[in-house]
Design a protein around this motif. Structure first.
Motif, PDB file in Angstrom:
ATOM      1  N   ALA A  95       0.804  -1.220   0.000  1.00 12.97           N
ATOM      2  CA  ALA A  95       0.000   0.000   0.000  1.00 12.97           C
ATOM      3  C   ALA A  95       0.839   1.273   0.000  1.00 12.97           C
ATOM      4  O   ALA A  95       1.933   1.334   0.578  1.00 12.97           O
ATOM      5  CB  ALA A  95      -0.930   0.005   1.203  1.00 12.97           C
ATOM      6  N   THR A  97       0.279   4.949   1.557  1.00 13.15           N
ATOM      7  CA  THR A  97      -0.549   5.538   2.611  1.00 13.15           C
ATOM      8  C   THR A  97      -0.261   7.028   2.736  1.00 13.15           C
ATOM      9  O   THR A  97       0.519   7.589   1.950  1.00 13.15           O
ATOM     10  CB  THR A  97      -0.264   4.856   3.956  1.00 13.15           C
ATOM     11  OG1 THR A  97       1.031   5.273   4.419  1.00 13.15           O
ATOM     12  CG2 THR A  97      -0.285   3.331   3.822  1.00 13.15           C
ATOM     13  N   HIS A  98      -0.872   7.658   3.711  1.00 13.66           N
ATOM     14  CA  HIS A  98      -0.557   9.064   3.987  1.00 13.66           C
ATOM     15  C   HIS A  98       0.920   9.256   4.298  1.00 13.66           C
ATOM     16  O   HIS A  98       1.455  10.363   4.140  1.00 13.66           O
ATOM     17  CB  HIS A  98      -1.411   9.583   5.148  1.00 13.66           C
ATOM     18  CG  HIS A  98      -2.794   9.993   4.745  1.00 13.66           C
ATOM     19  ND1 HIS A  98      -3.822   9.086   4.583  1.00 13.66           N
ATOM     20  CD2 HIS A  98      -3.319  11.211   4.454  1.00 13.66           C
ATOM     21  CE1 HIS A  98      -4.926   9.737   4.225  1.00 13.66           C
ATOM     22  NE2 HIS A  98      -4.650  11.021   4.139  1.00 13.66           N
ATOM     23  N   GLU A 102       4.625   1.884   1.619  1.00 11.84           N
ATOM     24  CA  GLU A 102       4.982   0.877   2.613  1.00 11.84           C
ATOM     25  C   GLU A 102       6.065  -0.050   2.064  1.00 11.84           C
ATOM     26  O   GLU A 102       6.273  -0.145   0.851  1.00 11.84           O
ATOM     27  CB  GLU A 102       3.751   0.048   2.982  1.00 11.84           C
ATOM     28  CG  GLU A 102       2.710   0.785   3.781  1.00 11.84           C
ATOM     29  CD  GLU A 102       3.098   0.963   5.230  1.00 11.84           C
ATOM     30  OE1 GLU A 102       3.797   0.082   5.779  1.00 11.84           O
ATOM     31  OE2 GLU A 102       2.722   1.983   5.826  1.00 11.84           O
ATOM     32  N   ASN A 109       0.031  -4.647   5.337  1.00 12.36           N
ATOM     33  CA  ASN A 109       0.712  -3.581   4.609  1.00 12.36           C
ATOM     34  C   ASN A 109       0.256  -3.511   3.157  1.00 12.36           C
ATOM     35  O   ASN A 109       0.920  -2.911   2.320  1.00 12.36           O
ATOM     36  CB  ASN A 109       2.224  -3.794   4.653  1.00 12.36           C
ATOM     37  CG  ASN A 109       2.642  -5.125   4.041  1.00 12.36           C
ATOM     38  OD1 ASN A 109       1.794  -5.932   3.670  1.00 12.36           O
ATOM     39  ND2 ASN A 109       3.941  -5.361   3.944  1.00 12.36           N
ATOM     40  N   ASP A 111      -2.737  -3.197  -0.134  1.00  6.93           N
ATOM     41  CA  ASP A 111      -3.882  -2.442  -0.630  1.00  6.93           C
ATOM     42  C   ASP A 111      -5.024  -3.422  -0.873  1.00  6.93           C
ATOM     43  O   ASP A 111      -4.974  -4.222  -1.806  1.00  6.93           O
ATOM     44  CB  ASP A 111      -3.492  -1.723  -1.921  1.00  6.93           C
ATOM     45  CG  ASP A 111      -4.673  -1.063  -2.612  1.00  6.93           C
ATOM     46  OD1 ASP A 111      -5.713  -0.867  -1.947  1.00  6.93           O
ATOM     47  OD2 ASP A 111      -4.549  -0.743  -3.814  1.00  6.93           O
ATOM     48  N   TYR A 150      -5.861  -0.241   6.198  1.00  3.36           N
ATOM     49  CA  TYR A 150      -4.417   0.004   6.275  1.00  3.36           C
ATOM     50  C   TYR A 150      -4.056   1.339   5.612  1.00  3.36           C
ATOM     51  O   TYR A 150      -2.977   1.492   5.035  1.00  3.36           O
ATOM     52  CB  TYR A 150      -3.625  -1.167   5.688  1.00  3.36           C
ATOM     53  CG  TYR A 150      -4.196  -2.490   6.117  1.00  3.36           C
ATOM     54  CD1 TYR A 150      -4.405  -2.771   7.475  1.00  3.36           C
ATOM     55  CD2 TYR A 150      -4.619  -3.431   5.198  1.00  3.36           C
ATOM     56  CE1 TYR A 150      -4.986  -3.956   7.892  1.00  3.36           C
ATOM     57  CE2 TYR A 150      -5.205  -4.626   5.606  1.00  3.36           C
ATOM     58  CZ  TYR A 150      -5.390  -4.876   6.951  1.00  3.36           C
ATOM     59  OH  TYR A 150      -5.975  -6.049   7.354  1.00  3.36           O
ATOM     60  N   ASP A 151      -5.005   2.286   5.704  1.00  5.18           N
ATOM     61  CA  ASP A 151      -4.828   3.632   5.155  1.00  5.18           C
ATOM     62  C   ASP A 151      -4.415   3.595   3.688  1.00  5.18           C
ATOM     63  O   ASP A 151      -3.595   4.394   3.244  1.00  5.18           O
ATOM     64  CB  ASP A 151      -3.814   4.435   5.982  1.00  5.18           C
ATOM     65  CG  ASP A 151      -3.790   5.907   5.586  1.00  5.18           C
ATOM     66  OD1 ASP A 151      -4.855   6.429   5.200  1.00  5.18           O
ATOM     67  OD2 ASP A 151      -2.703   6.520   5.627  1.00  5.18           O
ATOM     68  N   THR A 152      -4.975   2.687   2.933  1.00  2.22           N
ATOM     69  CA  THR A 152      -4.617   2.637   1.527  1.00  2.22           C
ATOM     70  C   THR A 152      -5.039   3.918   0.814  1.00  2.22           C
ATOM     71  O   THR A 152      -6.183   4.358   0.910  1.00  2.22           O
ATOM     72  CB  THR A 152      -5.229   1.408   0.838  1.00  2.22           C
ATOM     73  OG1 THR A 152      -4.822   1.389  -0.522  1.00  2.22           O
ATOM     74  CG2 THR A 152      -6.755   1.389   0.915  1.00  2.22           C
ATOM     75  N   CYS A 153      -4.086   4.508   0.104  1.00  2.00           N
ATOM     76  CA  CYS A 153      -4.318   5.718  -0.695  1.00  2.00           C
ATOM     77  C   CYS A 153      -3.803   5.507  -2.113  1.00  2.00           C
ATOM     78  O   CYS A 153      -3.357   6.451  -2.777  1.00  2.00           O
ATOM     79  CB  CYS A 153      -3.624   6.924  -0.065  1.00  2.00           C
ATOM     80  SG  CYS A 153      -4.209   7.368   1.587  1.00  2.00           S
ATOM     81  N   ARG A 198      -4.342  12.769  -0.077  1.00  2.00           N
ATOM     82  CA  ARG A 198      -3.351  12.886   0.998  1.00  2.00           C
ATOM     83  C   ARG A 198      -2.939  14.329   1.251  1.00  2.00           C
ATOM     84  O   ARG A 198      -2.400  14.640   2.321  1.00  2.00           O
ATOM     85  CB  ARG A 198      -2.122  12.042   0.670  1.00  2.00           C
ATOM     86  CG  ARG A 198      -2.396  10.547   0.650  1.00  2.00           C
ATOM     87  CD  ARG A 198      -1.177   9.753   0.236  1.00  2.00           C
ATOM     88  NE  ARG A 198      -0.795  10.038  -1.138  1.00  2.00           N
ATOM     89  CZ  ARG A 198       0.338   9.653  -1.697  1.00  2.00           C
ATOM     90  NH1 ARG A 198       1.227   8.975  -0.979  1.00  2.00           N
ATOM     91  NH2 ARG A 198       0.601   9.942  -2.962  1.00  2.00           N
ATOM     92  N   GLN A 213     -12.906   4.567   3.624  1.00  2.00           N
ATOM     93  CA  GLN A 213     -11.991   3.472   3.953  1.00  2.00           C
ATOM     94  C   GLN A 213     -12.672   2.438   4.841  1.00  2.00           C
ATOM     95  O   GLN A 213     -12.434   1.234   4.701  1.00  2.00           O
ATOM     96  CB  GLN A 213     -10.741   4.015   4.636  1.00  2.00           C
ATOM     97  CG  GLN A 213      -9.807   4.771   3.698  1.00  2.00           C
ATOM     98  CD  GLN A 213      -8.586   5.325   4.414  1.00  2.00           C
ATOM     99  OE1 GLN A 213      -8.677   5.839   5.532  1.00  2.00           O
ATOM    100  NE2 GLN A 213      -7.435   5.236   3.782  1.00  2.00           N
TER     101      GLN A 213
END
Length: 661
Positions: A95, A97-98, A102, A109, A111, A150-153, A198, A213
């Motif tokens: 992923a 993330t913000h 990762e 970890n 997406d 997992y804060d996927t962005c 983000r 999310q």
């Protein structure tokens, strides 16, 4: 969903063992009265060491041995930790993330929107299901493990977010207005121009992405459930081990999952509850987090993970492991399972201790497990499926939790939504008031006499009007500061605060600050105000406590208002637990129980399938405690000795008594 007896066991990993001892271990489980293990959820790379190459040797060893030893098995789908070959072949699976890209290594970890991840996850789930189908010992399936987004962005997630917004706001101008995007020239007048989330400085938009999310998690678990349902038997259940916001232990509402929505694809709710031990073992976490779990589907739940020893400070005193296990059951759990059987010999969790230490020998904790397991075997059938009918409910709300993470109470403090949630929950617990935890769903409100609302910062008109009607119709409402401040998209209300509820509460305010040298006194208990305070003015409400301060003393800290057939209390600041309890005693009246028990003796009750009233008297202290039966006639569950009015029950340190009538 009902069970014949308490499920009691451990997470077991044959693939982690330093040598072959599976028969020894499973015989020890039998001797301890344990009847269930959870397996398979953590080792995708063991089951599929290379793409398309499968090795289920350890899986079949565990299932065959479980069959031999008459152990039930819960299978976890192994999708929360991806194998290295998958990350190498499809690096976009890891992923963004913000915090950026990762790296491979730690779990969770990836997406969960990545199509290559989903394709390979489906393959391993289906292969695993094919392998376990022939085994009668498998009673259920755990979807994934403590699932989050997992804060996927990633580009996949952000594209889905734009589609999600388009669905909500067909008119892009309405979208810009609702989220206030004219501020700092953040308007989006063409969906193709939507920027990377983000970078946003708009808390409403950021909170909406976090809500999205949470929906990703709901969709991901429902997708897995659909796969599992193609293979499972009708008598096998689907669950998930939901966890909680972490404060070095399980603390409160999980910010990254809407558990009420995510559990709709499941048969029974499950959870992982970890808590302090030794002198800090209070039962608060088992109650607050267990009540969240019980409220997810409004029924009994499974504790799929809790500690036997766990982190270094958690090594339990003698007797605490037994009290811990029965505390879960008293709260409505149908299962207690330790993470894990043996202490691991490598990697990051090497010092998260299991039932057995690193030498794998029977020890003090194992011997206490033997006591617990054999007590469950003896009378667990009368403690399983306990039903509770509570008059108190505390609302738990993801949107408000997110709102107070976006706009902190106090930038110099760690206090957040869950601080306020637990403040109310723990006061009820210490008063021996059992309570449910419910979502902000108007359909549920009429089931309760008393509703407590911790910092409902983000709320729809529908919810607020329903709370107003709840009071008018005779309910008792407690609301705290920050309630009814913004709408469902964190747009701050432009009307009188608290929005809609100001009439029921009988108050208004338009100023707030951080308290410095401010006290709150009620019932002879004085404590410091902290983290946030509102300058509350009473309209029709009666002030119960004014701020103790030279300048702010003209404003109320605690108020009470009669409204329609009911009444409402408002708490304008955060203050000490003892002061809050005194205010609650006034508002709710003295809450008595059959034994006049006061904390550290905790009373819990439920009704079993036989219609028996089950009462637990539990001593959360290192000293003996005595309580006196005030009314009624009971029998002790373990020996049928009678307990009548006037009889004294002595509870040894960290001990309990179970009664029935």
């Amino acid at each position: 969903m009902n069970f014949d007896n308490i499920l009691y066991g451990v997470a077991y990993y044959d693939e982690y063992m330093p040598y072959d001892r599976i028969d020894t271990d499973f015989q020890m489980l039998n001797d301890a009265g344990m009847n269930v293990i959870r397996i398979a959820e953590s080792t995708w790379s063991t089951w599929e060491p290379q793409e398309g190459v499968f090795d289920f040797t350890h899986l079949h060893r565990m299932l065959d041995c479980a069959t031999k030893h008459d152990l039930k098995v819960i299978i976890g789908t192994p999708t929360y930790a991806v194998p290295s070959w998958l990350a190498r072949k499809y690096p976009e699976i890891i992923a963004v993330t913000h915090n950026g890209q990762e790296l491979y290594g730690h779990r969770q970890n990836m997406d969960i929107t990545n199509p290559d991840y989903l394709r390979h996850a489906q393959i391993i789930i289906e292969k695993l299901m094919e392998e376990v189908m022939p085994y009668d010992c498998v009673i259920g399936f755990q979807l994934d493990n403590e699932t989050k987004s997992y804060d996927t962005c990633t580009k996949y997630a952000q594209a889905k977010f734009v589609d999600y917004l388009k669905e909500q706001f067909p008119d892009i101008n309405e979208f810009n207005h609702e989220f206030g995007l004219d501020y700092w020239s953040n308007r989006v007048d063409n969906w193709d121009d939507f920027p990377d989330i983000r970078g946003t400085i708009n808390m409403s938009l950021d909170a909406e992405y976090k809500k999205f999310q949470r929906r990703l998690v709901t969709d991901f678990l429902a997708w897995q459930a659909d796969i599992v349902k193609k293979y499972k038997r009708d008598d096998q259940f689907i669950t998930q081990n939901f966890d909680y916001e972490w404060h070095d232990y399980s603390f409160g509402v999980q910010p990254e999952v809407n558990q009420y929505e995510a559990a709709k694809c499941m048969d029974i709710a499950g959870c992982d509850i970890y808590h302090p031990s030794q002198g800090s073992f209070t039962g608060r976490e088992i109650t607050a987090c267990g009540n969240i779990a019980r409220g997810i589907k409004g029924d009994n739940y499974l504790v799929l993970e809790t500690e036997a020893a766990g982190n270094h400070p958690w090594l339990p005193f003698p007797g605490q492991l037994r009290l811990q296990a029965f505390s879960h059951i008293a709260n409505g759990a149908n299962m207690v399972e330790y993470w894990h059987w043996h202490s691991i010999h490598n990697a990051i969790e090497s010092y998260w201790k299991g039932v057995l230490s690193h030498d794998l020998k029977p020890n003090r904790l194992y011997r206490e497990c033997c006591v617990i397991g054999n007590e469950f075997k003896k009378y667990g059938s009368r403690l399983v499926n306990l039903k509770k009918t509570n008059k108190f409910a505390v609302i738990a709300d993801n949107a408000s939790l997110t709102g107070l993470n976006e706009f902190k109470l106090n930038n110099e403090s760690d206090s957040n939504y869950n601080t306020v949630f637990r403040w109310l929950c723990d006061a009820l617990y210490l008063m021996n008031i059992e309570y449910d935890v419910i979502p902000a769903d108007p359909a549920l409100f009429a089931s309760y006499d008393n509703i407590l609302v911790p910092a409902l910062y983000s709320a729809t008109d529908e919810v607020l009007n329903a709370l107003d009607a709840f009071v008018q119709n005779g309910g008792n409402l407690v609301a705290t500061f920050k309630t009814a401040f913004s709408d469902e998209h964190l747009k701050i209300r432009s009307e009188v605060q608290p929005y809609i509820l100001n009439k029921a509460l009988g108050i208004t305010y338009d100023e707030f600050t951080l308290p410095v040298d401010v006290t709150v006194t009620y019932g002879g208990k004085t404590s410091q105000a902290r983290d946030w305070m509102e300058m509350v003015d009473c309209k029709t409400a009666t002030p119960l406590a004014m701020y103790g301060h030279k300048h702010w003393g003209v404003h109320a800290a605690i108020t009470e208002n009669s409204y329609g057939k009911g009444k409402a209390m408002y708490l304008g600041t955060l203050f000490g637990e003892e002061t809050l309890i005194e205010a609650f005693k006034h508002f709710f009246g003295e809450q008595t129980n059959e034994f006049a028990a006061e904390y550290p003796v905790v009373v819990k009750r439920g009704v079993n399938a036989l219609g028996e009233n089950i009462i637990f008297l539990m001593n959360y202290s290192d000293d003996s405690q005595s309580v006196t039966c005030q009314t009624g006639s009971y029998k002790k569950l373990y020996d049928d000795c009678a307990v009548n009015k006037g009889d004294v029950i002595t509870l040894e340190p960290w001990d309990f008594v179970i009664l029935y009538n």
